[in-house]
Design a protein around this motif. Structure first.
Motif, PDB file in Angstrom:
ATOM      1  N   TRP A  12       0.589  -1.112  -0.032  1.00 41.74           N
ATOM      2  CA  TRP A  12       0.016   0.095   0.043  1.00 41.74           C
ATOM      3  C   TRP A  12       0.818   1.297  -0.142  1.00 41.74           C
ATOM      4  O   TRP A  12       0.642   2.225  -0.676  1.00 41.74           O
ATOM      5  CB  TRP A  12      -1.110   0.075   1.236  1.00 41.74           C
ATOM      6  CG  TRP A  12      -2.350  -0.647   0.862  1.00 41.74           C
ATOM      7  CD1 TRP A  12      -2.283  -1.928  -0.200  1.00 41.74           C
ATOM      8  CD2 TRP A  12      -3.578  -0.543   1.347  1.00 41.74           C
ATOM      9  NE1 TRP A  12      -3.654  -2.261   0.055  1.00 41.74           N
ATOM     10  CE2 TRP A  12      -4.470  -1.574   0.631  1.00 41.74           C
ATOM     11  CE3 TRP A  12      -4.262   0.222   2.305  1.00 41.74           C
ATOM     12  CZ2 TRP A  12      -5.691  -1.585   0.836  1.00 41.74           C
ATOM     13  CZ3 TRP A  12      -5.589   0.193   2.639  1.00 41.74           C
ATOM     14  CH2 TRP A  12      -6.249  -0.628   1.934  1.00 41.74           C
ATOM     15  N   PRO A  13       1.919   1.334   0.647  1.00 40.77           N
ATOM     16  CA  PRO A  13       2.630   2.562   0.686  1.00 40.77           C
ATOM     17  C   PRO A  13       3.410   2.854  -0.798  1.00 40.77           C
ATOM     18  O   PRO A  13       3.217   4.039  -1.083  1.00 40.77           O
ATOM     19  CB  PRO A  13       3.969   2.148   1.431  1.00 40.77           C
ATOM     20  CG  PRO A  13       3.532   1.287   2.511  1.00 40.77           C
ATOM     21  CD  PRO A  13       2.159   0.430   1.820  1.00 40.77           C
ATOM     22  N   GLU A  67       0.461   4.331  -2.583  1.00 37.57           N
ATOM     23  CA  GLU A  67       0.228   5.680  -2.290  1.00 37.57           C
ATOM     24  C   GLU A  67       1.149   6.430  -2.971  1.00 37.57           C
ATOM     25  O   GLU A  67       0.780   7.758  -3.225  1.00 37.57           O
ATOM     26  CB  GLU A  67       0.161   5.698  -0.740  1.00 37.57           C
ATOM     27  CG  GLU A  67      -0.280   7.049  -0.049  1.00 37.57           C
ATOM     28  CD  GLU A  67       0.205   7.228   1.088  1.00 37.57           C
ATOM     29  OE1 GLU A  67       0.386   6.409   2.195  1.00 37.57           O
ATOM     30  OE2 GLU A  67       0.517   8.523   1.525  1.00 37.57           O
ATOM     31  N   LEU A 117      -0.001   9.809  -4.983  1.00 35.41           N
ATOM     32  CA  LEU A 117      -0.026  10.991  -4.882  1.00 35.41           C
ATOM     33  C   LEU A 117       1.239  11.560  -5.366  1.00 35.41           C
ATOM     34  O   LEU A 117       1.374  13.001  -5.550  1.00 35.41           O
ATOM     35  CB  LEU A 117       0.217  11.360  -3.107  1.00 35.41           C
ATOM     36  CG  LEU A 117      -1.100  10.789  -2.478  1.00 35.41           C
ATOM     37  CD1 LEU A 117      -0.989  10.857  -1.059  1.00 35.41           C
ATOM     38  CD2 LEU A 117      -2.501  11.411  -2.775  1.00 35.41           C
ATOM     39  N   MET A 118       2.359  10.915  -5.638  1.00 32.58           N
ATOM     40  CA  MET A 118       3.493  11.480  -6.142  1.00 32.58           C
ATOM     41  C   MET A 118       3.774  11.282  -7.635  1.00 32.58           C
ATOM     42  O   MET A 118       4.932  11.886  -8.303  1.00 32.58           O
ATOM     43  CB  MET A 118       4.560  10.956  -5.380  1.00 32.58           C
ATOM     44  CG  MET A 118       6.043  11.816  -5.415  1.00 32.58           C
ATOM     45  SD  MET A 118       5.507  13.191  -4.644  1.00 32.58           S
ATOM     46  CE  MET A 118       5.739  13.301  -3.055  1.00 32.58           C
ATOM     47  N   ARG A 171      -2.436   0.485  -8.643  1.00 27.62           N
ATOM     48  CA  ARG A 171      -3.950   1.236  -8.871  1.00 27.62           C
ATOM     49  C   ARG A 171      -3.766   2.543  -7.848  1.00 27.62           C
ATOM     50  O   ARG A 171      -2.996   2.452  -7.088  1.00 27.62           O
ATOM     51  CB  ARG A 171      -5.059   0.637  -8.711  1.00 27.62           C
ATOM     52  CG  ARG A 171      -5.669  -0.474  -9.751  1.00 27.62           C
ATOM     53  CD  ARG A 171      -6.695  -1.054  -9.401  1.00 27.62           C
ATOM     54  NE  ARG A 171      -6.459  -1.831  -8.140  1.00 27.62           N
ATOM     55  CZ  ARG A 171      -7.483  -1.620  -7.156  1.00 27.62           C
ATOM     56  NH1 ARG A 171      -8.337  -0.998  -7.152  1.00 27.62           N
ATOM     57  NH2 ARG A 171      -7.360  -2.360  -5.998  1.00 27.62           N
ATOM     58  N   LEU A 220      -4.929   4.758  -4.978  1.00 28.59           N
ATOM     59  CA  LEU A 220      -5.259   4.447  -3.553  1.00 28.59           C
ATOM     60  C   LEU A 220      -6.188   5.266  -3.007  1.00 28.59           C
ATOM     61  O   LEU A 220      -7.284   5.098  -2.510  1.00 28.59           O
ATOM     62  CB  LEU A 220      -4.108   3.885  -2.761  1.00 28.59           C
ATOM     63  CG  LEU A 220      -4.336   3.346  -1.387  1.00 28.59           C
ATOM     64  CD1 LEU A 220      -4.920   2.150  -1.486  1.00 28.59           C
ATOM     65  CD2 LEU A 220      -3.184   2.943  -0.665  1.00 28.59           C
ATOM     66  N   LEU A 221      -5.649   6.517  -2.593  1.00 22.45           N
ATOM     67  CA  LEU A 221      -6.462   7.570  -1.925  1.00 22.45           C
ATOM     68  C   LEU A 221      -7.258   8.383  -2.999  1.00 22.45           C
ATOM     69  O   LEU A 221      -8.443   8.468  -2.419  1.00 22.45           O
ATOM     70  CB  LEU A 221      -5.611   8.414  -1.255  1.00 22.45           C
ATOM     71  CG  LEU A 221      -4.866   7.690   0.071  1.00 22.45           C
ATOM     72  CD1 LEU A 221      -3.709   8.588   0.583  1.00 22.45           C
ATOM     73  CD2 LEU A 221      -5.818   7.452   1.155  1.00 22.45           C
ATOM     74  N   MET A 222      -6.890   8.778  -4.012  1.00 22.63           N
ATOM     75  CA  MET A 222      -7.694   9.555  -5.008  1.00 22.63           C
ATOM     76  C   MET A 222      -8.464   8.534  -5.853  1.00 22.63           C
ATOM     77  O   MET A 222      -8.254   7.299  -6.029  1.00 22.63           O
ATOM     78  CB  MET A 222      -6.908  10.431  -5.897  1.00 22.63           C
ATOM     79  CG  MET A 222      -5.800  11.022  -5.294  1.00 22.63           C
ATOM     80  SD  MET A 222      -6.450  12.373  -3.664  1.00 22.63           S
ATOM     81  CE  MET A 222      -7.299  13.418  -5.008  1.00 22.63           C
ATOM     82  N   PRO A 251      -1.332  14.712  -6.507  1.00 27.54           N
ATOM     83  CA  PRO A 251      -1.524  16.022  -5.774  1.00 27.54           C
ATOM     84  C   PRO A 251      -0.235  16.135  -4.859  1.00 27.54           C
ATOM     85  O   PRO A 251      -0.092  17.562  -4.599  1.00 27.54           O
ATOM     86  CB  PRO A 251      -2.674  15.319  -4.786  1.00 27.54           C
ATOM     87  CG  PRO A 251      -3.385  14.540  -5.396  1.00 27.54           C
ATOM     88  CD  PRO A 251      -2.222  13.856  -6.187  1.00 27.54           C
ATOM     89  N   LEU A 252       0.593  15.374  -4.591  1.00 21.25           N
ATOM     90  CA  LEU A 252       1.577  15.697  -3.527  1.00 21.25           C
ATOM     91  C   LEU A 252       2.890  16.418  -4.406  1.00 21.25           C
ATOM     92  O   LEU A 252       3.907  16.730  -3.879  1.00 21.25           O
ATOM     93  CB  LEU A 252       2.106  14.824  -2.646  1.00 21.25           C
ATOM     94  CG  LEU A 252       1.140  14.588  -1.440  1.00 21.25           C
ATOM     95  CD1 LEU A 252       1.756  13.433  -0.525  1.00 21.25           C
ATOM     96  CD2 LEU A 252       1.391  15.881  -0.932  1.00 21.25           C
ATOM     97  N   ARG A 253       2.775  16.357  -5.719  1.00 15.43           N
ATOM     98  CA  ARG A 253       3.827  17.100  -6.411  1.00 15.43           C
ATOM     99  C   ARG A 253       3.748  18.531  -6.190  1.00 15.43           C
ATOM    100  O   ARG A 253       2.819  18.994  -6.016  1.00 15.43           O
ATOM    101  CB  ARG A 253       3.744  16.850  -7.915  1.00 15.43           C
ATOM    102  CG  ARG A 253       4.079  15.295  -8.402  1.00 15.43           C
ATOM    103  CD  ARG A 253       4.198  15.369  -9.842  1.00 15.43           C
ATOM    104  NE  ARG A 253       4.368  14.044 -10.345  1.00 15.43           N
ATOM    105  CZ  ARG A 253       4.728  13.529 -11.499  1.00 15.43           C
ATOM    106  NH1 ARG A 253       4.428  14.412 -12.360  1.00 15.43           N
ATOM    107  NH2 ARG A 253       5.068  12.402 -11.696  1.00 15.43           N
TER     108      ARG A 253
END
Lengths: 165, 390
Positions: A109-110, A113, A117-118, A129, A131-133, A141-143
Motif C-alpha cells: 500500500w505505501p 500511495e 500522490l507523487m 492502482r 489508492l486515496l484519490m 496531488p503531492l507534487r
C-alpha cells in the motif's frame, strides 16, 4: 549493532552502489543507486546480522527544480535489536522504481500511495492502482507543481472533450 | 466451473462496523470469504499537502484530526518529530505532563475500541460503561486544554499551559476509580463464552507474517513480538517509568483483545508514576526562537509582544535535514517523516499511519473465515479512518 557497523558492512558488500550516507540526529540514511536498489534491499532483509525485517513506510519526496527530481525513502526496522535504517534512492521523472513487495508485503500500500500522490511508478508491483484519490483523477496531488487548492471542479467544461472508456 | 457460486458484496462505506468510511468488497463462496479488496480514501483531506503550506506550529491542529480517538498521541508524534529536527530537549516537567496526557489519550482510544468492538460483535452493554469512563477523561481534557476530543495540547518545545490543581484532583479520582471499571469490562467479556467463541482462533496471523505485513502496536504484540516503541526506542521520559509490555501467543482476535485490556492497566500504572514523581519547573523550552513568551509578559513588554507575534506567524526556524521519528500510538507505530529546508514551512511531511498498514493486511487475516468473522477482525485491529486517509 550501531550505525557505523551497519554502514561498514553495507559498503563492504556493495561498495560503489552506496552513493552517500548521512548520520543525522542518530538515524543513518544511506543513499543507494537505483540499479542496485532491489539487491541491496534483499540483502538488508536476508542477511543474518542486519536482518531488517519490518518495513515501516515508503516516502516519496518531490524536490522539483532539481534533477533527479524525486526521492523515495524506505524506513526499515529490525526486530532483533530494534535498529532503524533509512534507505534513500534518487529517481528521475518517468523512471520506474523496482518494487520491494516481494521482500516485504507491507510495501504494497505505501508504494501504491506514492504512485497515487507523487506519480512514481513501481515496476513489478502486483496491483499498481490509485489508492486515496479516485480512479480517473488527473494529476498527482503531492507534487510541488500541483496547486494547493486543487483543480477547479466548477470550471465550465466542454462535453466534446469527454472520452468514453 | 465456479461461476455463479461466488457472491460479491459491498461492505461499507456506510456500514457501522467499518468504523468510519471504509469500503470492503468481499467475495464469498457460500459464507466463506475468498477475496477481500479494501477501498479507502473517502475521508482523504490532503493533510500532508496542507501541512506543507503551513508553518510548523500551525500544523499541530491538523495532526489532531488524524487519529481523533486519541488525538494527543498524534500531537506527540508530530511535536517530537519537529523537536528531533530542531535538536532540542523539552523540560522534564513538560515531558511528564505529556506522558500523563498521552496515556490518558491511549486509554481514551482503547475505550472507544473495546466499546465499538464489543458492540459490533453483539455485546451491547460494554459501550455504555466505556463511554461513561471516557467522559471522565474528556472532562479532564476540557479542564486543562479547553477542548474535549481534539485538545491540540502539545506545542513544539513544550505544552500549551501547565496543568491545574483541579485536573490533578480529577486525575487522582480517576486513578482510584478506574481499576474497578476495568474489572467491570473484564467481567463482561473476558470469560464470556459467546465472546470467546466469536474471537478465539479468528483472524490468526503468525509472528513472522505479522512483521512481514508491517503490523505494529497491539496487533503485532498479540502475535508475540514485544515491539513497543516506548520501550524499544524510548522518547520523552518513557524510560523513567516501570511498565510491562503485554504480548499474546496466538495472534488471534482474542489475544489482541487481551493485550489491549492489559494496556489499560499499564497506562494507568504509568500515569500514576508520572503524577507521583512530577517534577517542578518550566513547561516550555527556554529558547526565545521556539517557545511563546507567557501572556503576562506580553501585556507589559513590547519585545515579548513582538516575539509572540513572530512565533505565531512564522513558527520556529528549522534547520535543513530529514528525520523520521515514531511514537507508540494507541494503534501502533505512528511515525512522521519531516523534511526541513531551512524555511518556516515543512518541505514535506509524511505520516506513517499504523491503521493504513493494518488495513492492507486485512485480507491476510480474513481469508477462509465466515462473513460474520470479518466484523470481529476489523474490530480487533482498531482502525480509525481519519488516520488511514489523512
Amino acid at each position: 549493532m550501531d550505525n557505523a557497523k551497519v554502514l561498514e558492512q553495507l559498503k563492504g558488500e556493495f561498495g560503489g552502489a552506496i552513493v552517500d550516507d548521512v548520520d543525522f540526529r542518530g538515524d543513518l540514511t544511506v543513499v543507494v543507486s537505483l540499479e542496485k536498489l532491489h539487491d541491496i534491499m534483499l540483502y538488508l532483509h536476508d542477511d543474518k546480522a542486519l536482518h531488517y525485517d519490518l518495513l515501516s513506510d515508503v516516502v516519496g519526496i518531490d524536490k522539483m527544480p532539481r534533477e533527479p527530481r524525486f526521492e523515495v525513502v524506505y524506513v526499515l526496522h529490525s526486530m532483533d535489536d530494534y535498529r532503524r535504517l533509512l534507505v534513500k534512492v534518487m529517481v528521475p521523472i518517468d523512471v520506474e522504481v523496482p518494487t520491494v513487495t516481494d521482500i516485504w508485503n507491507s510495501a504494497n500500500w505505501p508504494e501504491r500511495e506514492v504512485y497515487d500522490l507523487m506519480g512514481i511508478t513501481f515496476s513489478g508491483h502486483p496491483d499498481m492502482r490509485r489508492l486515496l484519490m479516485w480512479d480517473g483523477f488527473d494529476g498527482h496531488p503531492l507534487r510541488k507543481d500541483f496547486p494547493l487548492k486543487g483543480k477547479d471542479f466548477d470550471e465550465k467544461w466542454d462535453p466534446s472533450t469527454i472520452q468514453v472508456l | 466451473m465456479a461461476e455463479g457460486k461466488i457472491l460479491t458484496i459491498n461492505m461499507g462505506p456506510h456500514h457501522p462496523a467499518t468504523h468510519g468510511v471504509l469500503r470492503l468488497v468481499l467475495e464469498l463462496d457460500g459464507e466463506t470469504i475468498v477475496k477481500v479488496t479494501p477501498h479507502i480514501g473517502h475521508l482523504h483531506r490532503g493533510i500532508e499537502k496542507i501541512a506543507e503550506n503551513m508553518n510548523y506550529q500551525q500544523a499541530i491542529p491538523l495532526t489532531d484530526r488524524l487519529d481523533y480517538t486519541a488525538a494527543t498521541l498524534c500531537n506527540e508524534g508530530y511535536c517530537t518529530a519537529v523537536e528531533k529536527l530542531l535538536g532540542i530537549e523539552v523540560p522534564k516537567r513538560a515531558q511528564y505532563i505529556r506522558v500523563i496526557m498521552c496515556e490518558l489519550a491511549r486509554i481514551m482510544g482503547h475505550h472507544l475500541w473495546i466499546g465499538s468492538h464489543a458492540l459490533d460483535i453483539g455485546a451491547m452493554t460494554v459501550v455504555f460503561y466505556t463511554f461513561r469512563d471516557r467522559e471522565m477523561i474528556m472532562n479532564m481534557n476540557e479542564e486543562v486544554t479547553g477542548y474535549r476530543l481534539t485538545p491540540s495540547y502539545l506545542r513544539i518545545g513544550g505544552i500549551a499551559k501547565d496543568i491545574t490543581p483541579q485536573f490533578i484532583k480529577d486525575l487522582r479520582a480517576f486513578i482510584k476509580w478506574f481499576p474497578t471499571a476495568l474489572e467491570g469490562y473484564n467481567t463482561l467479556l473476558t470469560d464470556n463464552i459467546i465472546w470467546r467463541k466469536r474471537t478465539m482462533g479468528i483472524g490468526k496471523i503468525s509472528a513472522k507474517d505479522a512483521i512481514n505485513y508491517g503490523l505494529t502496536g497491539p496487533s503485532l504484540r498479540g502475535s508475540g513480538i514485544p515491539y513497543d516503541i516506548r520501550k524499544t526506542m524510548p522518547y520523552g521520559s518513557y524510560d523513567d517509568f516501570d511498565f510491562k509490555v503485554p504480548v499474546g501467543d496466538n495472534g488471534d482476535v482474542y489475544d489482541r483483545y487481551l493485550v489491549r485490556m492489559e494496556e489499560f492497566t499499564q497506562s494507568l500504572n504509568i500515569i500514576e508514576q508520572a503524577l507521583e514523581n512530577l517534577p517542578e519547573g518550566p513547561v516550555n523550552v527556554d529558547n526565545p526562537l521556539i517557545s511563546n513568551p507567557d501572556l503576562g509578559s506580553v501585556q507589559e513588554d513590547i519585545s515579548a509582544l513582538i516575539r509572540r507575534f513572530k512565533i505565531q506567524c512564522q513558527g520556529p526556524e528549522v534547520p535543513v535535514g530529514e528525520v523520521y521519528h515514531s511514537v507508540e500510538g494507541s494503534k501502533g507505530e505512528l511515525g512522521f517523516y519531516l523534511v526541513g529546508d531551512g524555511s518556516e514551512n515543512p518541505y514535506r511531511m509524511k505520516v506513517r499511519s499504523p491503521c493504513f498498514i493494518l488495513v492492507s493486511a486485512l485480507e491476510k487475516m480474513m481469508l477462509g473465515h465466515m462473513l460474520a468473522d470479518a466484523i470481529s477482525v476489523i474490530g480487533s485491529i482498531d482502525i480509525v479512518l481519519g488516520e488511514i486517509d489523512r
